[in-house]
Design a protein around this motif. Sequence first.
Motif, PDB file in Angstrom:
ATOM      1  N   UNK A 146       7.261 -16.205  53.830  1.00 42.73           N
ATOM      2  CA  UNK A 146       6.525 -15.121  54.515  1.00 42.73           C
ATOM      3  C   UNK A 146       6.867 -14.047  53.825  1.00 42.73           C
ATOM      4  N   UNK A 147       5.693 -12.796  53.509  1.00 42.39           N
ATOM      5  CA  UNK A 147       5.410 -11.805  52.444  1.00 42.39           C
ATOM      6  C   UNK A 147       5.412 -11.179  53.829  1.00 42.39           C
ATOM      7  N   UNK A 148       6.378  -9.897  54.870  1.00 42.17           N
ATOM      8  CA  UNK A 148       5.589  -8.859  55.460  1.00 42.17           C
ATOM      9  C   UNK A 148       5.741  -7.692  55.383  1.00 42.17           C
ATOM     10  N   UNK A 149       4.544  -7.375  54.869  1.00 45.83           N
ATOM     11  CA  UNK A 149       4.501  -5.675  54.348  1.00 45.83           C
ATOM     12  C   UNK A 149       4.235  -4.594  55.730  1.00 45.83           C
ATOM     13  N   UNK A 166      -4.911  -2.253  51.976  1.00 41.19           N
ATOM     14  CA  UNK A 166      -5.581  -2.392  50.481  1.00 41.19           C
ATOM     15  C   UNK A 166      -4.914  -1.680  49.487  1.00 41.19           C
ATOM     16  N   UNK A 167      -4.027  -1.395  49.397  1.00 39.99           N
ATOM     17  CA  UNK A 167      -3.152  -0.403  48.596  1.00 39.99           C
ATOM     18  C   UNK A 167      -1.793  -1.964  48.731  1.00 39.99           C
ATOM     19  N   UNK A 168      -1.239  -2.102  49.374  1.00 41.27           N
ATOM     20  CA  UNK A 168      -0.112  -2.801  49.493  1.00 41.27           C
ATOM     21  C   UNK A 168      -0.969  -4.505  48.800  1.00 41.27           C
ATOM     22  N   UNK A 169      -2.084  -4.764  49.137  1.00 44.04           N
ATOM     23  CA  UNK A 169      -2.382  -6.194  48.464  1.00 44.04           C
ATOM     24  C   UNK A 169      -2.336  -5.841  47.487  1.00 44.04           C
ATOM     25  N   UNK A 170      -3.949  -4.425  47.306  1.00 51.10           N
ATOM     26  CA  UNK A 170      -4.493  -4.900  45.500  1.00 51.10           C
ATOM     27  C   UNK A 170      -4.116  -3.146  45.034  1.00 51.10           C
ATOM     28  N   UNK A 171      -3.594  -3.041  45.178  1.00 52.28           N
ATOM     29  CA  UNK A 171      -2.884  -1.492  44.198  1.00 52.28           C
ATOM     30  C   UNK A 171      -1.748  -1.943  43.405  1.00 52.28           C
ATOM     31  N   UNK A 172      -1.735  -0.571  42.594  1.00 55.99           N
ATOM     32  CA  UNK A 172      -0.371  -0.950  41.575  1.00 55.99           C
ATOM     33  C   UNK A 172       0.561  -1.820  42.144  1.00 55.99           C
ATOM     34  N   UNK A 190       0.738  -4.766  43.652  1.00 58.88           N
ATOM     35  CA  UNK A 190      -0.023  -4.817  45.304  1.00 58.88           C
ATOM     36  C   UNK A 190       0.874  -6.061  45.379  1.00 58.88           C
ATOM     37  N   UNK A 191      -0.064  -7.119  46.147  1.00 63.72           N
ATOM     38  CA  UNK A 191       0.812  -8.515  46.377  1.00 63.72           C
ATOM     39  C   UNK A 191       0.460  -9.108  46.253  1.00 63.72           C
ATOM     40  N   UNK A 192      -1.097  -8.807  45.779  1.00 63.42           N
ATOM     41  CA  UNK A 192      -2.470  -9.750  44.940  1.00 63.42           C
ATOM     42  C   UNK A 192      -2.260  -9.810  43.445  1.00 63.42           C
ATOM     43  N   UNK A 193      -0.767  -9.230  42.825  1.00 57.79           N
ATOM     44  CA  UNK A 193      -0.495  -8.892  41.399  1.00 57.79           C
ATOM     45  C   UNK A 193       0.585  -9.792  41.239  1.00 57.79           C
ATOM     46  N   UNK A 194       1.323 -10.052  42.156  1.00 55.42           N
ATOM     47  CA  UNK A 194       2.048 -11.461  42.228  1.00 55.42           C
ATOM     48  C   UNK A 194       1.859 -12.718  41.733  1.00 55.42           C
ATOM     49  N   UNK A 195       2.601 -12.698  40.290  1.00 56.06           N
ATOM     50  CA  UNK A 195       2.556 -14.071  39.680  1.00 56.06           C
ATOM     51  C   UNK A 195       2.215 -15.532  40.040  1.00 56.06           C
ATOM     52  N   UNK A 196       2.880 -15.059  41.416  1.00 56.51           N
ATOM     53  CA  UNK A 196       2.862 -16.855  41.478  1.00 56.51           C
ATOM     54  C   UNK A 196       2.375 -16.130  43.353  1.00 56.51           C
TER      55      UNK A 196
END
Length: 298
Positions: free
Chosen positions: A13-16, A82-88, A90-96
């Motif tokens: 689990x990744x906690x931001x 939104x920045x932590x998820x989708x910014x530079x 961001x979590x959603x830019x993780x390869x996996x």
Amino acid sequence: MSAAAGVGPSGPVAVLGAGGIMGLPIARNLARAGFEVRAWNRSPAKAKQLAADGVILADTPAEAADGAGVVLTMLADADAVLAAADGEHGALSAPDMPRVWVQMSTIGEAGTDSCADLARRRGIGFVDAPVLGTRQPADEGKLVVLASGPAELREPLRPLFDAVGQRTLWVGEAGAGSRLKLVTNTWVLLVVEGAAEAIALAEGLGLDPALLFEAVRGGTLDLPYLQIKGKAMTERNFEPSFSLTMAAKDAGLVADAAARNGLELPVVDAVRQRLEQGAREHGGKDFSATYLTSAPAR
Ligand SMILES: NC(=O)c1ccc[n+]([C@@H]2O[C@H](COP(=O)([O-])OP(=O)(O)OC[C@H]3O[C@@H](n4cnc5c(N)ncnc54)[C@H](OP(=O)(O)O)[C@@H]3O)[C@@H](O)[C@H]2O)c1
């Protein structure tokens, strides 16, 4: 073996936001329940102590989220989420990238809609799960989780929610949890502002405010929260459990939701102005410090 192994969103689990009043104990309780936890916080020093519980500290949201089963956000507001998820980085830019996003911050109706849209576009499951309870319940793993989202994620997420909360209320499709959070926050904010003005009035009328607590004691108007927050006000002890800045933000979220839905809530508007005024001077103090705005000069 991870406590979540073998079910739906298994894996770390990744906690931001893992250095915040809420994020820190949430990450710690997940680790103590057997989850593999990766933690990220904008100010890394605040999350450092989590290493003692085996939590892996990451430099970016993407690093925390890479290979995780779930990303959990517990950040100040919608922009930060939104920045932590989708910014530079961001979590959603993780390869996996994780398959499931559990969003626990209080970000209101519009913020939650934006997160749900983003999750839909990126093809990951979205669970809107704000919480009731403050520093102590978070420390003790006794939050109440107001969860909403896909029914198929309820069972798989049970171990995660059980690790941080005493109760999980599933309330419908994603977004319903945040709407319920706005309703409960309206109650909390009005009670605390009401207590602040009643205590200020007692002092202004030359009465000992302790007489207010004594007068209602044991009756239907007595309220544990009045006793706790009233004590903080009369003792002027404003160690933050829930900051005035966050309370002002939350009053704004209620006002925004009211406007979006064509509702007139003038008391909420007044409370919002009062909290914003207090936050300008005492934003880092507990939100019971709203009392200082009404208190008669000593
Ligand atoms: N405290 C409560 O009683 C309570 C109860 C229920 C819900 N909530 C909600 O839970 C959320 C967190 O509250 P909290 O009390 O834990 O607040 P907090 O102690 O102030 O923590 C806020 C967290 O957000 C991070 N953050 C703020 N702005 C950021 C930005 N622009 N970019 C990246 N990170 C940012 C902070 O990082 P830094 O450490 O770097 O500042 C910290 O990790 C809020 O939505 C709040 O309304 C709080």
